[in-house]
Design a protein around this motif. Sequence first.
Motif, PDB file in Angstrom:
ATOM      1  N   ALA A  69      -4.207  13.115   1.709  1.00 16.37           N
ATOM      2  CA  ALA A  69      -3.802  11.751   1.343  1.00 16.37           C
ATOM      3  C   ALA A  69      -2.672  11.267   2.230  1.00 16.37           C
ATOM      4  CB  ALA A  69      -3.385  11.714  -0.128  1.00 16.37           C
ATOM      5  N   MET A  70      -1.678  12.099   2.438  1.00 14.71           N
ATOM      6  CA  MET A  70      -0.541  11.698   3.262  1.00 14.71           C
ATOM      7  C   MET A  70      -0.933  11.624   4.734  1.00 14.71           C
ATOM      8  SD  MET A  70       1.682  11.051   1.063  1.00 14.71           S
ATOM      9  CE  MET A  70       2.864  10.565   2.309  1.00 14.71           C
ATOM     10  N   ARG A  71      -1.725  12.586   5.180  1.00  9.60           N
ATOM     11  CA  ARG A  71      -2.117  12.615   6.601  1.00  9.60           C
ATOM     12  C   ARG A  71      -2.917  11.360   6.970  1.00  9.60           C
ATOM     13  NH1 ARG A  71      -4.434  17.146   6.519  1.00  9.60           N
ATOM     14  NH2 ARG A  71      -6.637  16.566   6.553  1.00  9.60           N
TER      15      ARG A  71
ATOM     16  N   TRP B 294       0.793  -1.224   0.000  1.00  8.86           N
ATOM     17  CA  TRP B 294       0.000   0.000   0.000  1.00  8.86           C
ATOM     18  C   TRP B 294       0.830   1.282   0.000  1.00  8.86           C
ATOM     19  CZ3 TRP B 294      -4.918   0.020  -1.169  1.00  8.86           C
ATOM     20  CH2 TRP B 294      -5.685  -1.141  -0.950  1.00  8.86           C
ATOM     21  N   GLY B 295       2.160   1.172   0.070  1.00  8.29           N
ATOM     22  CA  GLY B 295       3.015   2.348   0.208  1.00  8.29           C
ATOM     23  C   GLY B 295       2.800   3.409  -0.865  1.00  8.29           C
ATOM     24  N   VAL B 296       2.556   2.995  -2.097  1.00 10.16           N
ATOM     25  CA  VAL B 296       2.239   3.927  -3.182  1.00 10.16           C
ATOM     26  C   VAL B 296       0.731   4.002  -3.397  1.00 10.16           C
ATOM     27  CG1 VAL B 296       2.470   4.375  -5.656  1.00 10.16           C
ATOM     28  CG2 VAL B 296       4.441   3.535  -4.351  1.00 10.16           C
ATOM     29  N   ALA B 297       0.064   2.840  -3.356  1.00 12.98           N
ATOM     30  CA  ALA B 297      -1.344   2.767  -3.762  1.00 12.98           C
ATOM     31  C   ALA B 297      -2.278   3.588  -2.880  1.00 12.98           C
ATOM     32  CB  ALA B 297      -1.797   1.301  -3.781  1.00 12.98           C
ATOM     33  N   GLU B 298      -2.114   3.514  -1.547  1.00 11.15           N
ATOM     34  CA  GLU B 298      -3.078   4.213  -0.693  1.00 11.15           C
ATOM     35  C   GLU B 298      -2.999   5.737  -0.831  1.00 11.15           C
ATOM     36  OE1 GLU B 298      -4.634   4.709   3.909  1.00 11.15           O
ATOM     37  OE2 GLU B 298      -3.638   2.871   3.315  1.00 11.15           O
ATOM     38  N   PRO B 299      -1.802   6.351  -0.734  1.00 11.46           N
ATOM     39  CA  PRO B 299      -1.762   7.810  -0.941  1.00 11.46           C
ATOM     40  C   PRO B 299      -2.326   8.234  -2.303  1.00 11.46           C
ATOM     41  CG  PRO B 299       0.291   7.071   0.051  1.00 11.46           C
ATOM     42  CD  PRO B 299      -0.476   5.839  -0.324  1.00 11.46           C
ATOM     43  N   MET B 300      -2.091   7.422  -3.338  1.00 11.53           N
ATOM     44  CA  MET B 300      -2.614   7.767  -4.663  1.00 11.53           C
ATOM     45  C   MET B 300      -4.140   7.718  -4.670  1.00 11.53           C
ATOM     46  SD  MET B 300      -0.034   8.644  -6.404  1.00 11.53           S
ATOM     47  CE  MET B 300      -1.036   8.944  -7.846  1.00 11.53           C
ATOM     48  N   TYR B 301      -4.713   6.709  -4.029  1.00 14.61           N
ATOM     49  CA  TYR B 301      -6.173   6.621  -3.958  1.00 14.61           C
ATOM     50  C   TYR B 301      -6.749   7.835  -3.239  1.00 14.61           C
ATOM     51  CZ  TYR B 301      -7.152   1.971  -5.860  1.00 14.61           C
ATOM     52  OH  TYR B 301      -7.336   0.912  -6.709  1.00 14.61           O
ATOM     53  N   HIS B 302      -6.153   8.195  -2.094  1.00  8.91           N
ATOM     54  CA  HIS B 302      -6.659   9.341  -1.331  1.00  8.91           C
ATOM     55  C   HIS B 302      -6.435  10.650  -2.086  1.00  8.91           C
ATOM     56  CE1 HIS B 302      -7.267   6.465   1.698  1.00  8.91           C
ATOM     57  NE2 HIS B 302      -6.166   6.612   2.395  1.00  8.91           N
ATOM     58  N   TYR B 303      -5.363  10.726  -2.861  1.00 11.59           N
ATOM     59  CA  TYR B 303      -5.076  11.937  -3.631  1.00 11.59           C
ATOM     60  C   TYR B 303      -6.160  12.169  -4.679  1.00 11.59           C
ATOM     61  CZ  TYR B 303      -2.632  14.932  -7.040  1.00 11.59           C
ATOM     62  OH  TYR B 303      -2.294  15.929  -7.923  1.00 11.59           O
TER      63      TYR B 303
END
Length: 507
Positions: A133-135, A107-116
């Motif tokens: 997204a980062m928070r 999820w290191g890349v995928a989750e922030p991208m989804y939230h972005y």
Amino acid sequence: MKKLTPVFTVSVIFTALFILWGLVPESVLPNGNLDTVTQNIQGFILQKFGWFYLLSASAFLIFSILLIFTKYGNIRLGKDADRPEYNYLTWFAMLFSAGMGIGLVFWGVAEPMYHYYAPPFSEGQTPDAARAAMRYSFFHWGLHPWAIYTVIALALAYFQFRKGAPGVISSILRPILGDRVDGPLGVFINFIAVFATVFGVATSLGLGAIQITGGLSATFDGIDNNIATQLTVIAIVTILFMLSAQTGLNKGIKYLSNLNIILAIALMVFLLFVGPTNFIMDLFTTTIGSYLQNLPSMSFRLSPFDQELTWFQDWTIFYWAWWIAWAPFVGTFIARISRGRTIREFVIGVLAVPTIFGALWFSVFGGTGIYLEFFEAKPVMSSIEQQGMEVALFTVFDNFPFSTVLSLLAIFLISTFFITSADSATFVLGMQTTNGSLNPSNRIKFVWGVIQSASAAILLWTGGLEALQRASIIAALPFTIIMLLIVISLIKSFKEEVIPARKLHKS
């Protein structure tokens, strides 16, 4: 093999029946197949009990932090003369590998991208969306999940090593339930823990296999990301982790965990300096401040006046249930490797170190993905949507030098995390089904290793991996109640302690 415990027998039978249920196609049971039933139950739980998960997870965090500042922090997890078995580096490596390693890579890349692209309260693809997204990535993988692990691990280590109780979940509740923990109620409590562990870990094995094949297909033209490749990966890794499991805690898991943390740091440091270094560190610093500033409000935030907004159910509440489902497994393992540490040292170590490392990990990998989209208009998210979230990490690597080498290192890292997670799980399941044995027999570990891999392979093949994940999360609801009772049990036991004076010199 020694006489089998009731927990082992009940757990194996119910697990086998559950897997068989997962094999029944929808055409045979249109409204009663595993996928449909678990989907309905999970939807009901997340909708009706989201507030309960939020309040419980925050209560675990508050309880853990308070312990640091009380006199109970001086209590040693063991006898007063006991000292830690593992040095700090090995201890951090082992708890991190078992706790979140494979998830962070996935999820290191995928989750922030989804939230972005789809933040909860603002328009996507904006600076505000990037900050949110980062928070929220920090939030979902930070203090709350590790506080959940802290509670169960602390209780197990305290009662097993200091009080001499069996290392099973039911024994923790003896101060409030009395001898009832020795009967059917105790068997049920331990079964819930085993059930959540088996299907939680099996889901991660399935996700790990998907990401390994996704990485291989993205790196090598001749390899397809299909079910045959995924099943082959599971078969190979099963053999490797079963071999590791036979070597015991101080060889296989210990050495692989140290290797994991070294590889993870090397990969992260390389991308940090090859990628947008200043942006990453600025993002890390800013988001840490924003995360801590907004922690109280995020911890209790739902959307009562916007019933159409399901973002918190889909992400935050889902994660809290997921971490609680994983708590019996991770907690038992952390407890086993933490004998001899003081409660204060234990809580600070388990809360702070993985949280900081995870925050830096998301800043490097997720931050780089957002940077590529925001400043360089690189189509990271479109690749994820086309090929699946398992290729998110490899899509980022494609934009930097030595991308093939980075991808191969990442595949190897995922594989070793895969092995240590499965290896640790066989050990924990062995403990939980042999009345807390610190060294469960290889035969018992072998049985659980086969069950885990078979669960992942069968349900991956039938498309039921999400149903498996939902089953584990459904088990989190009763286990949340058990964890709240554990907090009460700990407080009651601490009040009876003769607290040792805090020493000023090094012990």
